[in-house]
Design an enzyme around this catalytic site. Structure first.
Site, PDB file in Angstrom:
ATOM      1  N   ASP A   1      50.896  50.491  34.465  1.00  0.00           N
ATOM      2  CA  ASP A   1      49.453  50.312  34.608  1.00  0.00           C
ATOM      3  C   ASP A   1      48.776  50.743  33.307  1.00  0.00           C
ATOM      4  O   ASP A   1      48.741  51.932  32.989  1.00  0.00           O
ATOM      5  CB  ASP A   1      48.907  51.131  35.774  1.00  0.00           C
ATOM      6  CG  ASP A   1      47.495  50.711  36.166  1.00  0.00           C
ATOM      7  OD1 ASP A   1      46.709  50.363  35.258  1.00  0.00           O
ATOM      8  OD2 ASP A   1      47.182  50.717  37.367  1.00  0.00           O
TER       9      ASP A   1
ATOM     10  N   CYS B   1      48.649  36.605  50.667  1.00  0.00           N
ATOM     11  CA  CYS B   1      48.596  37.308  51.949  1.00  0.00           C
ATOM     12  C   CYS B   1      48.246  36.333  53.070  1.00  0.00           C
ATOM     13  O   CYS B   1      48.813  36.396  54.169  1.00  0.00           O
ATOM     14  CB  CYS B   1      47.585  38.448  51.888  1.00  0.00           C
ATOM     15  SG  CYS B   1      45.931  37.971  51.352  1.00  0.00           S
TER      16      CYS B   1
END
Length: 291
Positions: A13, A130
């Site tokens: 990250d 999703c």
């Protein structure tokens, strides 16, 4: 972290430092406070005693996955979603890359639907969206049992990070630039068409749209289909009940007859939860299903 077969060795990250990473892991506005232990030690993220190496590279080609023994990389930035872009992870020593979003060219797989088509030669694959992970098992059960002639899907979708808290510029999607907290925002989705990639027999038979609503988590798939084989709603319920208990779909498809609402599904592990009392049937060949 909960799966003993998966060893998380590293995370990348480039936007937050290690201390902030601990804070974000510990506190969550949807799922609440993490009940375990999270800290830092020697420049690593430590969760329940497990040390995880932290990288901060903007270019995935520069992430040295091989130095920590990472074989499988989950590409979840939403930026590197093609085979070419996601393959950059392989340069650092990764063996396989799973894109957690739809891809224009990577082979797409949905658990419980088409994993049997996976070829080990694939180094970059997509796990779809999703919405597709909810819709595809729903469509599979219906199509396998009754056949789908055609259908339309609407997803009532929770807020996502790309939306705006107040009205702001969004040149490519004017409605998408409107404030999320007090609007129901029509949006596009490729989830229904993506089903045709994982269930080829349904290619061209499904399409859909989305409404973004001001909730933090849990979304709904509303699938309206015309069936090839006439049936009753009770038979449809039975099909989903059996699917939820089958070796093929247990843990992927779940079934409920309770009078539930969206927050009752926070943290649920199933991809698609069939709401048996939520659907309606116009006649023996035309039905609306909710999951």
């Amino acid at each position: 972290l909960e799966n003993p077969e998966i060893n998380i060795t590293a995370v990348n990250d480039p936007f937050i430092d290690l201390d902030y990473m601990v804070y974000m892991f510990k506190y969550d506005s949807v799922h609440g406070r993490f009940e375990g232990e999270v800290s830092t030690k020697d420049g690593k993220l430590v969760i329940n005693g497990k040390a995880i190496t932290v990288f901060a590279e903007r270019d995935p080609a520069n992430i040295p996955w091989g130095t920590v023994g990472a074989q499988y990389v989950v590409e979840s930035t939403g930026v590197f979603t093609t085979i070419e872009k996601a393959s950059a992870h392989l340069k650092g020593g990764a063996k396989k890359v799973i894109i957690s979003a739809p891809s224009s060219d990577a082979p797409m797989f949905v658990c419980g639907v088409n994993l049997d088509a996976y070829d080990p030669k694939h180094t970059v694959i997509s796990n779809a969206s999703c919405t597709t992970n909810c819709l595809a098992p729903l469509a599979k059960v219906v199509n396998d049992k009754f056949g789908i002639v055609e259908g339309l899907m609407t997803t009532v979708h929770a807020t996502t990070a790309t939306q705006k808290t107040v009205d702001g510029p969004s040149p490519k999607d004017w409605r998408g630039g409107r404030a999320v907290n007090n609007n129901i925002i029509p949006s596009s989705t490729g989830a229904a068409k993506a089903v045709g990639k994982v269930i080829p027999v349904l290619n061209g038979k499904l399409t859909g749209l989305a409404f973004r609503v001001p909730t933090l988590d849990v979304s709904v798939v509303d699938l309206v289909v015309r069936l090839a084989k006439p049936t009753s709603y009770e038979e449809i319920k039975t099909a989903f009940k059996e699917a939820s208990e089958s070796s093929e779909l247990k843990g992927i498809v779940a079934y409920t007859e309770d009078a539930v609402v969206s927050t009752d599904f926070l943290g649920h592990h199933a991809s698609s939860i069939f709401d048996a009392t939520g659907g309606i049937m116009l006649n023996d060949s035309f039905v609306k299903l909710i999951a």
